[in-house]
Design an enzyme around this catalytic site. Sequence first.
Site, mmCIF file in Angstrom:
data_model
loop_
_atom_site.group_PDB
_atom_site.id
_atom_site.type_symbol
_atom_site.label_atom_id
_atom_site.label_comp_id
_atom_site.label_asym_id
_atom_site.label_seq_id
_atom_site.Cartn_x
_atom_site.Cartn_y
_atom_site.Cartn_z
ATOM 1 N N ASP A 24 0.856 -1.171 0.000
ATOM 2 C CA ASP A 24 0.000 0.000 0.000
ATOM 3 C C ASP A 24 0.902 1.234 0.000
ATOM 4 O O ASP A 24 2.111 1.139 0.259
ATOM 5 C CB ASP A 24 -0.903 -0.043 1.241
ATOM 6 C CG ASP A 24 -1.738 1.196 1.410
ATOM 7 O OD1 ASP A 24 -2.334 1.650 0.419
ATOM 8 O OD2 ASP A 24 -1.793 1.726 2.543
ATOM 9 N N ASP A 26 -0.236 5.234 0.824
ATOM 10 C CA ASP A 26 -0.490 6.236 1.874
ATOM 11 C C ASP A 26 -0.689 5.567 3.227
ATOM 12 O O ASP A 26 -1.508 4.655 3.377
ATOM 13 C CB ASP A 26 -1.724 7.055 1.509
ATOM 14 C CG ASP A 26 -1.504 7.883 0.256
ATOM 15 O OD1 ASP A 26 -0.928 8.964 0.358
ATOM 16 O OD2 ASP A 26 -1.911 7.414 -0.835
ATOM 17 N N ASP A 202 -2.108 -0.342 5.888
ATOM 18 C CA ASP A 202 -2.428 0.276 7.175
ATOM 19 C C ASP A 202 -3.922 0.417 7.444
ATOM 20 O O ASP A 202 -4.328 0.541 8.603
ATOM 21 C CB ASP A 202 -1.812 1.680 7.246
ATOM 22 C CG ASP A 202 -2.508 2.656 6.308
ATOM 23 O OD1 ASP A 202 -3.119 3.628 6.795
ATOM 24 O OD2 ASP A 202 -2.458 2.448 5.086
#
Length: 267
Positions: A24, A26, A202
């Site tokens: 991922d 961001d 996240d």
Amino acid sequence: MSAQLPLPAPPLPGVGEHWALFLDVDGTLLDFADRPDQVAVDTDLRDLLDDLFGTLDGALALVSGRSLDDLDDLFGHPPWAMAGLHGLELRGADGSYRGVHIGAARRSLVREIAGTIAADLPGVLLEDKGMAVALHCRSAPEQFQALRASVEALLPSLAGYDMQLGSMVIELKPHGMDKGTAIAHLLAHWPFHGRLPVYVGDDLTDEHGFATVNLESGLSVRVGRREPSLAHYSLPEPASTRAWLVRVLIALKHGALSHADYSGGHA
């Protein structure tokens, strides 16, 4: 209910292990900013990903909520496979493209409804991603619950679209695609096929990815302290992700290092 036990730090590649690395962006590789266009990719990160790409024989992919155009702008049109818009856009390692077609009238309706919601909630930012629309409230977190209620109230008028919750963001995206589905598609093709999948993310949107790699007996790594999660390992923050990736690269190039040597700690 008792608190979830802290997750251990992720291991490093063992001798003879062939990893497929899915990342991922961001909140995982890059720190969040109030606006998506305020982030930047530094040369060190780009060089690290390039080196990992070569060392993994191409088995590295970015899996992001950003569009492919946005990812290309950020990372300088890299050769890596990339899944954008949570898998609605997918570019394979061979350059092949797969996308979902959404008619102009439907996209316009979604933008109009999302714009009405943003106009009623000061501090909420509308991001038009083309096939999807994101409503950010990172600069006004107190608006998140009102934002969620507004989206839920209007969602029935958007047949074929789903609400995707994230970290201070809610997205309206076409039904049927998620990060886990994108990873599963990549795993079925060269150069990812037959390798151990490792996914690092996240957000709530990354739980689909964790589920997919767990089913493949891979490594699922949550960045941050969000709970609950399907992830089996954790890193505290994006800086820790990058430090761990440096050690992954060293292990891949020079043989497996002891997990005990890693000092990243637990989230």
